[in-house]
Design a protein around this motif. Sequence first.
Motif, PDB file in Angstrom:
ATOM      1  N   LYS A 160       0.840  -1.164   0.018  1.00 58.84           N
ATOM      2  CA  LYS A 160       0.103  -0.025  -0.008  1.00 58.84           C
ATOM      3  C   LYS A 160       1.002   1.366  -0.011  1.00 58.84           C
ATOM      4  CE  LYS A 160      -4.004  -2.499   1.710  1.00 58.84           C
ATOM      5  NZ  LYS A 160      -5.205  -2.494   2.909  1.00 58.84           N
ATOM      6  N   GLU A 161       0.854   2.283   1.095  1.00 56.73           N
ATOM      7  CA  GLU A 161       1.442   3.303   1.032  1.00 56.73           C
ATOM      8  C   GLU A 161       3.288   2.987   1.016  1.00 56.73           C
ATOM      9  OE1 GLU A 161       0.520   6.756   3.168  1.00 56.73           O
ATOM     10  OE2 GLU A 161      -1.701   6.492   3.063  1.00 56.73           O
ATOM     11  N   GLY A 162       3.425   1.881   1.541  1.00 56.25           N
ATOM     12  CA  GLY A 162       4.692   1.308   1.662  1.00 56.25           C
ATOM     13  C   GLY A 162       5.464   0.937   0.267  1.00 56.25           C
ATOM     14  N   GLY A 163       4.571   0.981  -0.959  1.00 53.85           N
ATOM     15  CA  GLY A 163       5.262   0.482  -2.037  1.00 53.85           C
ATOM     16  C   GLY A 163       4.980  -0.737  -2.497  1.00 53.85           C
ATOM     17  N   LEU A 164       6.102  -1.276  -3.067  1.00 50.10           N
ATOM     18  CA  LEU A 164       6.338  -2.656  -3.464  1.00 50.10           C
ATOM     19  C   LEU A 164       7.402  -3.260  -2.418  1.00 50.10           C
ATOM     20  CD1 LEU A 164       6.055  -2.917  -7.326  1.00 50.10           C
ATOM     21  CD2 LEU A 164       4.724  -3.749  -5.731  1.00 50.10           C
ATOM     22  N   ARG A 165       7.099  -4.643  -2.584  1.00 52.06           N
ATOM     23  CA  ARG A 165       8.176  -5.569  -1.491  1.00 52.06           C
ATOM     24  C   ARG A 165       8.585  -6.494  -2.630  1.00 52.06           C
ATOM     25  NH1 ARG A 165       7.904  -1.504   1.130  1.00 52.06           N
ATOM     26  NH2 ARG A 165       8.182  -1.187   3.398  1.00 52.06           N
ATOM     27  N   VAL A 166       9.884  -6.914  -2.723  1.00 50.59           N
ATOM     28  CA  VAL A 166      10.210  -8.181  -3.630  1.00 50.59           C
ATOM     29  C   VAL A 166      10.963  -9.100  -2.464  1.00 50.59           C
ATOM     30  CG1 VAL A 166      11.532  -9.006  -5.528  1.00 50.59           C
ATOM     31  CG2 VAL A 166      10.726  -6.790  -5.700  1.00 50.59           C
ATOM     32  N   ASP A 168      12.911 -13.216  -2.000  1.00 53.23           N
ATOM     33  CA  ASP A 168      13.336 -14.463  -2.526  1.00 53.23           C
ATOM     34  C   ASP A 168      12.490 -15.764  -1.691  1.00 53.23           C
ATOM     35  OD1 ASP A 168      14.478 -14.808   0.163  1.00 53.23           O
ATOM     36  OD2 ASP A 168      16.457 -14.884  -0.815  1.00 53.23           O
ATOM     37  N   LEU A 169      12.885 -16.742  -2.230  1.00 50.34           N
ATOM     38  CA  LEU A 169      12.102 -18.015  -1.955  1.00 50.34           C
ATOM     39  C   LEU A 169      12.156 -18.464  -0.446  1.00 50.34           C
ATOM     40  CD1 LEU A 169      12.065 -20.331  -5.234  1.00 50.34           C
ATOM     41  CD2 LEU A 169      10.420 -18.605  -4.469  1.00 50.34           C
ATOM     42  N   ASP A 170      13.213 -17.550   0.126  1.00 49.40           N
ATOM     43  CA  ASP A 170      13.296 -17.937   1.570  1.00 49.40           C
ATOM     44  C   ASP A 170      12.607 -16.889   2.305  1.00 49.40           C
ATOM     45  OD1 ASP A 170      15.155 -20.398   1.585  1.00 49.40           O
ATOM     46  OD2 ASP A 170      16.683 -18.891   0.834  1.00 49.40           O
ATOM     47  N   ALA A 171      11.885 -16.023   1.545  1.00 46.17           N
ATOM     48  CA  ALA A 171      11.101 -14.925   2.150  1.00 46.17           C
ATOM     49  C   ALA A 171      11.913 -13.731   2.733  1.00 46.17           C
ATOM     50  CB  ALA A 171       9.991 -15.475   3.388  1.00 46.17           C
ATOM     51  N   ARG A 172      13.062 -13.746   2.212  1.00 42.90           N
ATOM     52  CA  ARG A 172      14.061 -12.681   2.516  1.00 42.90           C
ATOM     53  C   ARG A 172      13.801 -11.505   1.643  1.00 42.90           C
ATOM     54  NH1 ARG A 172      19.158 -16.463   2.664  1.00 42.90           N
ATOM     55  NH2 ARG A 172      18.522 -16.298   0.462  1.00 42.90           N
ATOM     56  N   PRO A 173      13.749 -10.246   2.124  1.00 43.32           N
ATOM     57  CA  PRO A 173      13.711  -9.050   1.344  1.00 43.32           C
ATOM     58  C   PRO A 173      14.556  -8.710   0.077  1.00 43.32           C
ATOM     59  CG  PRO A 173      13.441  -8.281   3.541  1.00 43.32           C
ATOM     60  CD  PRO A 173      14.174  -9.757   3.485  1.00 43.32           C
ATOM     61  N   VAL A 174      14.600  -8.560  -1.020  1.00 42.47           N
ATOM     62  CA  VAL A 174      15.472  -8.170  -2.079  1.00 42.47           C
ATOM     63  C   VAL A 174      15.277  -7.016  -2.640  1.00 42.47           C
ATOM     64  CG1 VAL A 174      15.620  -9.010  -4.468  1.00 42.47           C
ATOM     65  CG2 VAL A 174      15.235 -10.740  -2.966  1.00 42.47           C
ATOM     66  N   GLN A 175      14.313  -6.349  -2.550  1.00 41.64           N
ATOM     67  CA  GLN A 175      14.216  -5.001  -3.058  1.00 41.64           C
ATOM     68  C   GLN A 175      12.827  -4.452  -2.403  1.00 41.64           C
ATOM     69  OE1 GLN A 175      13.811  -4.692  -7.399  1.00 41.64           O
ATOM     70  NE2 GLN A 175      14.467  -2.492  -7.421  1.00 41.64           N
ATOM     71  N   SER A 176      12.959  -2.942  -2.350  1.00 39.50           N
ATOM     72  CA  SER A 176      11.568  -2.223  -1.778  1.00 39.50           C
ATOM     73  C   SER A 176      11.662  -1.015  -2.419  1.00 39.50           C
ATOM     74  CB  SER A 176      12.204  -1.823  -0.054  1.00 39.50           C
ATOM     75  OG  SER A 176      11.020  -0.993   0.025  1.00 39.50           O
ATOM     76  N   ILE A 177      10.378  -0.946  -3.116  1.00 38.60           N
ATOM     77  CA  ILE A 177      10.226   0.511  -4.132  1.00 38.60           C
ATOM     78  C   ILE A 177       9.133   1.215  -3.480  1.00 38.60           C
ATOM     79  CG2 ILE A 177       9.480   0.970  -6.467  1.00 38.60           C
ATOM     80  CD1 ILE A 177      10.700  -1.415  -7.424  1.00 38.60           C
ATOM     81  N   ALA A 178       9.667   2.408  -3.227  1.00 41.15           N
ATOM     82  CA  ALA A 178       8.600   3.375  -2.475  1.00 41.15           C
ATOM     83  C   ALA A 178       7.330   3.782  -3.566  1.00 41.15           C
ATOM     84  CB  ALA A 178       9.217   4.699  -2.261  1.00 41.15           C
ATOM     85  N   ALA A 179       6.311   3.965  -3.124  1.00 38.22           N
ATOM     86  CA  ALA A 179       5.085   4.262  -4.089  1.00 38.22           C
ATOM     87  C   ALA A 179       5.249   5.793  -4.174  1.00 38.22           C
ATOM     88  CB  ALA A 179       3.698   4.375  -3.003  1.00 38.22           C
ATOM     89  N   ARG A 220      -0.310   4.681  -3.674  1.00 36.70           N
ATOM     90  CA  ARG A 220      -0.705   3.649  -2.661  1.00 36.70           C
ATOM     91  C   ARG A 220      -1.036   2.301  -3.501  1.00 36.70           C
ATOM     92  NH1 ARG A 220      -3.087   3.339   2.557  1.00 36.70           N
ATOM     93  NH2 ARG A 220      -4.674   1.640   2.855  1.00 36.70           N
ATOM     94  N   PHE A 221      -0.054   1.346  -3.451  1.00 39.01           N
ATOM     95  CA  PHE A 221      -0.063   0.118  -4.352  1.00 39.01           C
ATOM     96  C   PHE A 221      -0.856  -0.795  -3.477  1.00 39.01           C
ATOM     97  CE2 PHE A 221       4.266   0.793  -6.235  1.00 39.01           C
ATOM     98  CZ  PHE A 221       3.723   2.001  -6.973  1.00 39.01           C
TER      99      PHE A 221
END
Length: 452
Positions: A99-105, A107-118, A130-131
């Motif tokens: 949502k207002e936090g944008g996008l999260r990417v 990996d298959l271990d559920a670890r963050p790879v990338q964060s993109i702001a809205a 607001r995504f």
Amino acid sequence: MTRPRTTRSLVLAVTTALAAAALAVPAQADADADAHAQAQPRTQARDRGPAGSLPAVTPRAETPVLHDDDAGGNADADDPAIWRNAAAPGRSLVIATAKEGGLRVYDLDARPVQSIAAPPADGPDDAPGRFNNVDLVQGLRLSSGRADLAVTSDRGHDRLRFYRIDRDRAGGPLTDVTDPAAPAVFSRDQAEINDQRTAYGLATWTDPASGKSFALVSRRERTSIALLELLPAAGGTVTYRKIRTLNLPATFRLPNGTSWAPCGEPGELPQVEGMVVDPADGTLYAGQEDIGIWRLHADLTGTPKLLDKVRGYGVPGVYDEETEECTPGADPGYGGTRISSDVEGLTLVTESDGDGYLLASSQGDNTFAAYDRELSDRNEYEGGFRIAPASSTLDGSEECDGAAALNAPLGAQYPNGLLVVQDGHDTPGDGDRPATDFKFVDLGTVLDAIDD
């Protein structure tokens, strides 16, 4: 999340070509659902049993918790999509909205790879980005060549946003390729955008006959679904044009001859959020949150049919403006038996022989319902399941919004495929802070639970 809805008159399709079909929807929808109910009587144990009697599966991993407050960047987990890396399935990705936090990417271990702001607000008095929902398009032809894309509905700006996927890009796998001139989906001006009756639910679809790719987008607090054709623009960017719009009903004729609409805040209509398209035949499944699941053509032609109803269908209610809640009346018994409002995330489990399942999040009782994917079987209900805690630190899924399934090997972690679901109430929490995340579940265990 669950919110009250309002009583309104039947809304007709906005395009003249669809108006006649839309007028026939309530009666045909009730007839279709009643026929389906006769084929699946209420006396079946798995239909009428309590949520706790459904088989339980447990997650293998969860993403870091998100907090929808100032300290957490107003990040609120909502909807996931699974991108399979064909060259290296174990390096596939989960792309999810916050949502207002944008996008999260992840990996298959559920670890963050990338964060993109809205995107920020256009002006000091305007709504911020607001995504809401996300889906994928494979191999879309751009001016710079073909690319896989993540497509998200930006509810704050009433637009779609596009992100090219390149797993090995140094700065992160997603790159924004949205045409700056991409138009608003529903709103005529900034004032309407700020009212936030904007782009909400989302599903993508590529027509195998024409090769064209589309997005189906629902409108917040309205019953509208728009069909948008995705188009290449200058410099490798992506835009879209509206083909047509369809409005689902807002009021319904009950078997006793009365007219009914779900109770809610004045001015709001029963909206759609969860949507998915079967790529084999172009069937769109759309979850109207307080009504049920619709089945219709992805090109928005023809007459929609109500596949199943929520349990509260037909229950009257009185809205209290002071408490902002509805007081329900007596249940006349016209609702379904398998899903409780809100009906939320819809996703498909596809199999090469045409079999498989439509999975639906029954947010009202923290369960999931499975329907046969095959139209020849009238999308027969096949069973349900719930996602229970795996340990004291890895909880299950509650108040689930979005879900995504992929029935394909994903390396050593998920050789039987993956189901990702939003958890609307992560535990153990952090005091009174709102806490959400995504759970990763072995799809093989889900299919075993349904088959049992």
